[in-house]
Write an enzyme that holds these catalytic residues in place. Structure first.
Site, PDB file in Angstrom:
ATOM      1  N   ASP A  17       0.863  -1.180   0.000  1.00 13.20           N
ATOM      2  CA  ASP A  17       0.000   0.000   0.000  1.00 13.20           C
ATOM      3  C   ASP A  17       0.905   1.237   0.000  1.00 13.20           C
ATOM      4  O   ASP A  17       2.105   1.149   0.323  1.00 13.20           O
ATOM      5  CB  ASP A  17      -0.888  -0.026   1.239  1.00 13.20           C
ATOM      6  CG  ASP A  17      -1.698   1.241   1.412  1.00 13.20           C
ATOM      7  OD1 ASP A  17      -2.419   1.620   0.480  1.00 13.20           O
ATOM      8  OD2 ASP A  17      -1.576   1.870   2.488  1.00 13.20           O
ATOM      9  N   ASP A  19      -0.237   5.171   0.861  1.00 12.60           N
ATOM     10  CA  ASP A  19      -0.507   6.196   1.874  1.00 12.60           C
ATOM     11  C   ASP A  19      -0.528   5.601   3.271  1.00 12.60           C
ATOM     12  O   ASP A  19      -1.324   4.713   3.568  1.00 12.60           O
ATOM     13  CB  ASP A  19      -1.849   6.889   1.593  1.00 12.60           C
ATOM     14  CG  ASP A  19      -1.812   7.698   0.308  1.00 12.60           C
ATOM     15  OD1 ASP A  19      -1.004   8.624   0.226  1.00 12.60           O
ATOM     16  OD2 ASP A  19      -2.583   7.370  -0.617  1.00 12.60           O
ATOM     17  N   THR A 118      -2.690   0.947  -4.441  1.00 13.44           N
ATOM     18  CA  THR A 118      -3.158   2.127  -3.726  1.00 13.44           C
ATOM     19  C   THR A 118      -4.542   2.563  -4.169  1.00 13.44           C
ATOM     20  O   THR A 118      -4.929   2.352  -5.325  1.00 13.44           O
ATOM     21  CB  THR A 118      -2.154   3.282  -3.922  1.00 13.44           C
ATOM     22  OG1 THR A 118      -2.671   4.477  -3.317  1.00 13.44           O
ATOM     23  CG2 THR A 118      -1.892   3.553  -5.401  1.00 13.44           C
ATOM     24  N   SER A 119      -5.264   3.190  -3.257  1.00 18.12           N
ATOM     25  CA  SER A 119      -6.565   3.767  -3.602  1.00 18.12           C
ATOM     26  C   SER A 119      -6.423   5.136  -4.255  1.00 18.12           C
ATOM     27  O   SER A 119      -7.400   5.677  -4.774  1.00 18.12           O
ATOM     28  CB  SER A 119      -7.438   3.885  -2.348  1.00 18.12           C
ATOM     29  OG  SER A 119      -7.757   2.613  -1.829  1.00 18.12           O
ATOM     30  N   LYS A 150     -10.522  -0.752  -2.692  1.00 17.22           N
ATOM     31  CA  LYS A 150     -10.500  -1.322  -1.336  1.00 17.22           C
ATOM     32  C   LYS A 150     -11.718  -0.811  -0.555  1.00 17.22           C
ATOM     33  O   LYS A 150     -12.081   0.346  -0.709  1.00 17.22           O
ATOM     34  CB  LYS A 150      -9.215  -0.893  -0.618  1.00 17.22           C
ATOM     35  CG  LYS A 150      -7.924  -1.292  -1.328  1.00 17.22           C
ATOM     36  CD  LYS A 150      -6.719  -0.676  -0.625  1.00 17.22           C
ATOM     37  CE  LYS A 150      -5.440  -0.935  -1.393  1.00 17.22           C
ATOM     38  NZ  LYS A 150      -4.250  -0.318  -0.745  1.00 17.22           N
ATOM     39  N   ASP A 175      -1.769  -0.367   6.118  1.00 12.52           N
ATOM     40  CA  ASP A 175      -1.845   0.412   7.357  1.00 12.52           C
ATOM     41  C   ASP A 175      -3.264   0.662   7.833  1.00 12.52           C
ATOM     42  O   ASP A 175      -3.451   1.206   8.921  1.00 12.52           O
ATOM     43  CB  ASP A 175      -1.161   1.774   7.158  1.00 12.52           C
ATOM     44  CG  ASP A 175      -2.027   2.730   6.356  1.00 12.52           C
ATOM     45  OD1 ASP A 175      -2.376   3.811   6.875  1.00 12.52           O
ATOM     46  OD2 ASP A 175      -2.368   2.400   5.206  1.00 12.52           O
TER      47      ASP A 175
END
Length: 229
Positions: A17, A19, A118-119, A150, A175
């Site tokens: 991931d 961020d 990642t989103s 996600k 995270d």
């Protein structure tokens, strides 16, 4: 002719991931989101902000509007405002999370395939890659390039497809509860390193306070592989 397979004790791939996991960017999102709330004449609550962690931009904008009591606002307009502001912040304030760069380098040095999952959208990721390194990942899956974000498993399944590896032999590093749910649903082993919000103890998820000290031995152990030596 195909390349020799990695030793069985290594993960087939490590899926990172971005961020809050690799880079300490959630604080930059805090700045942009609170500024937009002020622009709209309100104040973003801590509860709404925490609920946004790990979600898509569209979902975050709906949470912000509802939190401000302004559900009629256009999420696309708000997202464009956030995109422009966060791009500015990413160019000047992006910092690595503790231990993240060391672990990423160790994985790359071992020849293990990597993906960034990642989103965040592609324009923002392109800026982040100036810090992360464009040669640090064999595949990049962005939030605006998958049909479902996600906590749906699709982002991690897409990464495994791009790398041509079995998802069950992959380790995902996350995270947020949203990201952990996505990786678990996809079938990956999960290493959780909570940043802004706690992650409940969950079967199949190993938690660490930071990536400092995380190494290839730990990643192998997540897949049930015996340590060397």
């Amino acid at each position: 002719m195909t390349a020799d397979p990695l030793p069985s004790r290594h993960p087939a791939a490590v899926l990172f991931d971005m961020d809050g996991t690799l880079v300490d960017s959630e604080k930059l999102w805090d700045v942009a989101l609170h500024e937009l709330a002020a622009e709209y004449g309100g104040t973003l609550s801590d509860a709404a902000r925490k609920a946004m962690v790990g979600t898509s931009m569209a979902a975050s904008m709906r949470l912000l509007h509802d939190d401000l009591g302004q559900p009629e606002r256009d999420p696309q307009v708000s997202a464009a405002w956030i995109d422009a502001r966060i791009l500015e912040l990413f160019r000047t304030g992006l910092r690595w999370r503790p231990g993240a760069l060391t672990l990423l380098r160790a994985v790359r040095a071992a020849g293990i395939p990597t993906a960034l999952v990642t989103s965040s959208g592609r324009p923002l990721v392109e800026v982040a890659l100036d810090t992360l390194g464009r040669d640090s990942f064999d595949a990049v899956v962005c939030g605006d390039e998958v049909d479902a974000t996600k906590p749906h498993p699709e982002p991690y399944l897409a990464a495994a497809r791009l790398l041509d590896v079995p998802i069950a032999r992959c380790v995902a590093i996350e995270d947020s509860p949203t990201g952990v749910a996505s990786a678990l649903a996809a079938g990956a082993a999960v290493l959780a390193v909570p940043a802004e919000v706690p992650i409940a103890a969950t079967a199949g998820v190993h938690q660490v306070e930071s990536l400092t000290g995380a190494d290839l031995e730990l990643l192998a152990a997540l897949l049930g592989e015996p340590p060397t030596g």
